[in-house]
Design a protein around this motif. Structure first.
Motif, PDB file in Angstrom:
ATOM      1  N   GLU A  27     -10.134  23.030 -34.292  1.00  0.00           N
ATOM      2  CA  GLU A  27     -10.684  23.797 -33.171  1.00  0.00           C
ATOM      3  C   GLU A  27      -9.982  23.481 -31.854  1.00  0.00           C
ATOM      4  O   GLU A  27      -9.904  24.326 -30.966  1.00  0.00           O
ATOM      5  CB  GLU A  27     -12.185  23.530 -33.041  1.00  0.00           C
ATOM      6  N   LEU A  28      -9.491  22.258 -31.723  1.00  0.00           N
ATOM      7  CA  LEU A  28      -8.797  21.869 -30.496  1.00  0.00           C
ATOM      8  C   LEU A  28      -7.625  22.799 -30.206  1.00  0.00           C
ATOM      9  O   LEU A  28      -7.351  23.130 -29.047  1.00  0.00           O
ATOM     10  CB  LEU A  28      -8.297  20.424 -30.622  1.00  0.00           C
ATOM     11  N   ASP A  31      -8.811  26.081 -28.489  1.00  0.00           N
ATOM     12  CA  ASP A  31      -9.579  25.967 -27.248  1.00  0.00           C
ATOM     13  C   ASP A  31      -8.659  25.460 -26.147  1.00  0.00           C
ATOM     14  O   ASP A  31      -8.345  24.274 -26.068  1.00  0.00           O
ATOM     15  CB  ASP A  31     -10.750  24.999 -27.455  1.00  0.00           C
ATOM     16  N   GLN A  32      -8.225  26.366 -25.275  1.00  0.00           N
ATOM     17  CA  GLN A  32      -7.206  26.000 -24.289  1.00  0.00           C
ATOM     18  C   GLN A  32      -7.692  24.959 -23.281  1.00  0.00           C
ATOM     19  O   GLN A  32      -6.912  24.122 -22.819  1.00  0.00           O
ATOM     20  CB  GLN A  32      -6.690  27.247 -23.549  1.00  0.00           C
ATOM     21  N   VAL A  33      -8.980  24.961 -22.963  1.00  0.00           N
ATOM     22  CA  VAL A  33      -9.498  23.996 -21.997  1.00  0.00           C
ATOM     23  C   VAL A  33      -9.494  22.588 -22.600  1.00  0.00           C
ATOM     24  O   VAL A  33      -9.019  21.629 -21.981  1.00  0.00           O
ATOM     25  CB  VAL A  33     -10.919  24.386 -21.542  1.00  0.00           C
ATOM     26  N   GLN A  34     -10.023  22.451 -23.815  1.00  0.00           N
ATOM     27  CA  GLN A  34     -10.010  21.146 -24.489  1.00  0.00           C
ATOM     28  C   GLN A  34      -8.585  20.683 -24.755  1.00  0.00           C
ATOM     29  O   GLN A  34      -8.279  19.487 -24.652  1.00  0.00           O
ATOM     30  CB  GLN A  34     -10.775  21.229 -25.807  1.00  0.00           C
ATOM     31  N   LEU A  35      -7.731  21.630 -25.107  1.00  0.00           N
ATOM     32  CA  LEU A  35      -6.333  21.297 -25.394  1.00  0.00           C
ATOM     33  C   LEU A  35      -5.642  20.746 -24.145  1.00  0.00           C
ATOM     34  O   LEU A  35      -4.922  19.737 -24.210  1.00  0.00           O
ATOM     35  CB  LEU A  35      -5.596  22.534 -25.904  1.00  0.00           C
ATOM     36  N   SER A  37      -7.054  19.273 -21.596  1.00  0.00           N
ATOM     37  CA  SER A  37      -7.622  17.956 -21.311  1.00  0.00           C
ATOM     38  C   SER A  37      -7.044  16.898 -22.243  1.00  0.00           C
ATOM     39  O   SER A  37      -6.693  15.786 -21.798  1.00  0.00           O
ATOM     40  CB  SER A  37      -9.147  18.007 -21.464  1.00  0.00           C
ATOM     41  N   TYR A  38      -6.914  17.233 -23.521  1.00  0.00           N
ATOM     42  CA  TYR A  38      -6.364  16.288 -24.502  1.00  0.00           C
ATOM     43  C   TYR A  38      -4.926  15.918 -24.155  1.00  0.00           C
ATOM     44  O   TYR A  38      -4.541  14.741 -24.194  1.00  0.00           O
ATOM     45  CB  TYR A  38      -6.434  16.908 -25.898  1.00  0.00           C
ATOM     46  N   HIS A  41      -4.576  13.578 -21.153  1.00  0.00           N
ATOM     47  CA  HIS A  41      -5.005  12.201 -21.382  1.00  0.00           C
ATOM     48  C   HIS A  41      -4.121  11.443 -22.367  1.00  0.00           C
ATOM     49  O   HIS A  41      -4.169  10.208 -22.400  1.00  0.00           O
ATOM     50  CB  HIS A  41      -6.454  12.178 -21.897  1.00  0.00           C
TER      51      HIS A  41
END
Length: 222
Positions: A27-28, A31-35, A37-38, A41
């Protein structure tokens, strides 16, 4: 016995892909927002993992356009294009070799006539014909990878044609993702124009190949 083992091996890989999708392991990638952020970091190691996960995502049939859009949003247009295209090429490579090692004998036994037709069609100008297939905004990326792997087409022309053919659409969707992230309407406009251009080039190559095939003399069986 070997045929059965290969069939079971492919079934196991297909089941693993299904479980990965069903349990949201990938799913990551979508999902462009989670991607974003990942990647922020985890730096380079995160980028490598995302590239490999993207290869798995596209290798089991996930839409490469979605991957390009998400990476364009997370990384920007240029880096999104490069990373998503590399991931799609990794996915195509994995799928190609899985089909060649595990499915080729099975399909040759059950669909020998159709495989012979595919081999005959792609025997010459393999790179150009694979490029044509990739440029057209229709068809299944997964099916193309599997059939190519089961055929006699050489790997390097397949990979080169696929990578070059992926680029226009990946550029389109990565720019669209970057434009969405930065509210840049010009990037969105450019991506739309590039999509149309890639489709026209693919249609032109298809029509040219079709005309050449029709122009070839038919041998007299008598």
């Amino acid at each position: 016995m070997l045929l059965v083992v290969r069939s079971l091996g492919f079934a196991l890989l297909a089941l693993t892909g299904y479980v990965a999708v069903e349990h949201g392991w990938l799913e990551l990638i979508s999902d462009q927002v989670q991607l974003a952020s990942y990647l922020n970091h985890n730096g380079l190691s995160g980028l490598i993992m995302v590239c490999l996960a993207g290869g798995l995502f596209t290798g089991i049939g996930g839409p490469r356009q979605l991957l390009a859009f998400a990476l364009g949003f997370a990384l920007g247009g240029v880096q999104g294009v490069v990373t998503s295209t590399l991931a799609a090429a990794i996915g195509a490579t994995g799928c190609f070799w899985v089909a060649r090692w595990l499915l080729r004998d099975v399909l040759s036994t059950r669909f020998g006539h159709r495989m012979h037709s595919f081999n005959k069609l792609f025997h010459e100008q393999s790179l150009l014909k694979i490029l044509m297939v990739r440029l057209l905004p229709v068809g299944s990326n997964l099916l193309t990878n599997l059939v190519a792997g089961c055929s006699s087409i050489r790997f390097l022309p397949f990979l080169a044609g696929s990578t070059l053919g992926y680029l226009p659409q990946m550029l389109v969707f990565a720019l669209a993702g970057a434009g969405m992230g930065q509210a840049n309407r010009y990037q969105l406009a450019v991506s739309a124009l590039l999509f149309i251009l890639a489709s026209v080039i693919g249609a032109y190559l298809y029509q040219k190949q079709r005309n050449q095939s029709l122009a070839q003399p038919v041998s007299d069986p008598s």
